[in-house]
Design an enzyme around this catalytic site. Structure first.
Site, mmCIF file in Angstrom:
data_model
loop_
_atom_site.group_PDB
_atom_site.id
_atom_site.type_symbol
_atom_site.label_atom_id
_atom_site.label_comp_id
_atom_site.label_asym_id
_atom_site.label_seq_id
_atom_site.Cartn_x
_atom_site.Cartn_y
_atom_site.Cartn_z
ATOM 1 N N ASN A 153 34.569 46.459 47.433
ATOM 2 C CA ASN A 153 33.318 45.983 46.838
ATOM 3 C C ASN A 153 32.706 44.955 47.790
ATOM 4 O O ASN A 153 33.171 43.826 47.873
ATOM 5 C CB ASN A 153 33.590 45.344 45.476
ATOM 6 C CG ASN A 153 32.319 44.821 44.817
ATOM 7 O OD1 ASN A 153 31.227 44.927 45.369
ATOM 8 N ND2 ASN A 153 32.455 44.236 43.633
ATOM 9 N N ASP A 214 38.248 41.316 39.401
ATOM 10 C CA ASP A 214 38.738 42.037 38.230
ATOM 11 C C ASP A 214 37.814 43.195 37.844
ATOM 12 O O ASP A 214 38.263 44.217 37.324
ATOM 13 C CB ASP A 214 38.874 41.069 37.046
ATOM 14 C CG ASP A 214 39.931 40.008 37.311
ATOM 15 O OD1 ASP A 214 40.959 40.343 37.923
ATOM 16 O OD2 ASP A 214 39.720 38.851 36.913
ATOM 17 N N GLY A 215 36.504 43.044 38.109
ATOM 18 C CA GLY A 215 35.559 44.112 37.784
ATOM 19 C C GLY A 215 35.812 45.366 38.590
ATOM 20 O O GLY A 215 35.686 46.490 38.068
ATOM 21 N N GLY A 246 35.967 36.623 40.154
ATOM 22 C CA GLY A 246 37.074 36.426 39.223
ATOM 23 C C GLY A 246 38.253 37.261 39.684
ATOM 24 O O GLY A 246 38.132 38.480 39.819
#
Length: 290
Positions: A153, A214-215, A246
């Site tokens: 990401n 975490d996403g 996060g």
């Protein structure tokens, strides 16, 4: 809320096997800083034993009897081995990774170190030694490099995910551990779900690495368990490299930096994880790690 059978398989550093099991021995002649010796690999680790040809201060003579010098051996214990790398034209470096307690909360940090250059007699010997170490330490004894799929990401956290992965993680996985790494960068929300859902030959994937927060892990989990062959896909272990805003899952596993993430992938010690399946109105189903 339902619990799908089998759950998911998570790679975590706290239980990594830091020993080399049944490692075949391999010795190569080399020099280090002008001193001749043998670089020896076994299931106990790697040792550089400095030796000198009897009655000669010159180059190696493979037909002569060699004697041990008085200098101390350089030892790399199996528990600390990360891998080995080749440096042109025919040099080898040994890489180690040790753990230290850091900060007021005593976080477990992974400290990466590389050895001096060991100059082998020829390129073939250097390549043979590097591949042997990688196979025994990082490939789990497989004859071919494990296939790792990295889902990156690039916009997570401070937007440094791609840079951290390409500069710190990928070189370790490819060049030091010798893994086969297939990289996919996400371009939009839910793209990680689509990438994982569409992965071909899932049976030949040895691990999935989520580079993000975490996403990113959440999206990947949706793709993994929504596949038609989800039962087989759920057996593929995954790890996380914390580059998101996060990083709760990574922190709970003790993975606080890219080096820890890379080391975790190379050792691939797996733990089963329970997964909850939540069905909402209109037939929307989501999967959550417990």
């Amino acid at each position: 809320i339902q619990m799908p059978g089998g759950g998911a398989s998570l790679i975590r550093p706290s239980s990594m096997n830091r020993e080399v099991e049944n490692g075949d021995r391999l010795d190569v002649l080399c020099t280090r800083s002008g001193h001749s010796g043998e670089l020896q690999f076994s299931n106990g680790g790697i040792v550089f034993k400095e030796v000198a040809p009897q009655g000669s201060q010159g180059a190696w003579n493979t037909q002569s009897c060699c004697k041990q010098s008085n200098r101390e051996d350089e030892v790399f214990p199996a528990r600390d081995l990360f891998g080995a790398s080749l440096e042109p034209p025919q040099s080898v470096r040994v890489w180690t990774c040790t753990t230290v307690q850091s900060g007021p909360k005593c976080k477990l940090k992974f400290k990466l170190q590389k050895s001096d250059r060991y100059e082998c007699a020829n390129r073939f010997s250097a390549e043979q030694f590097v591949e042997h170490v990688q196979r025994e330490v990082c490939w789990g004894g497989q004859s071919t490099p494990p296939r790792v799929v990295a889902i990156v990401n690039p916009t997570g956290g401070q937007g440094k995910g791609s840079s951290i992965f390409s500069k710190q993680v990928l070189p370790l996985l490819r060049d030091v551990a010798g893994l086969s790494v297939e990289v996919h960068a996400t371009a939009s929300k839910h793209h990680a779900t689509q990438i994982v859902r569409d992965l071909s030959n899932i049976d030949k994937v040895d691990a999935i690495l989520y580079v993000g927060g975490d996403g990113t892990v959440f999206e990947g989990l949706q793709g993994l368990l929504s596949r038609p062959d989800w039962e087989r896909a759920a057996a593929v272990p995954f790890a996380t490299c914390p580059t998101g805003s996060g990083n709760g899952l990574a922190a709970s596993l003790g993975v606080f930096d890219p080096v820890a993430a890379a080391f975790t992938v190379t050792r691939r010690r797996q733990h089963p994880m329970d997964v909850a399946s939540v069905l909402q109105p209109q037939g929307s189903r989501y999967f959550l790690l417990l």
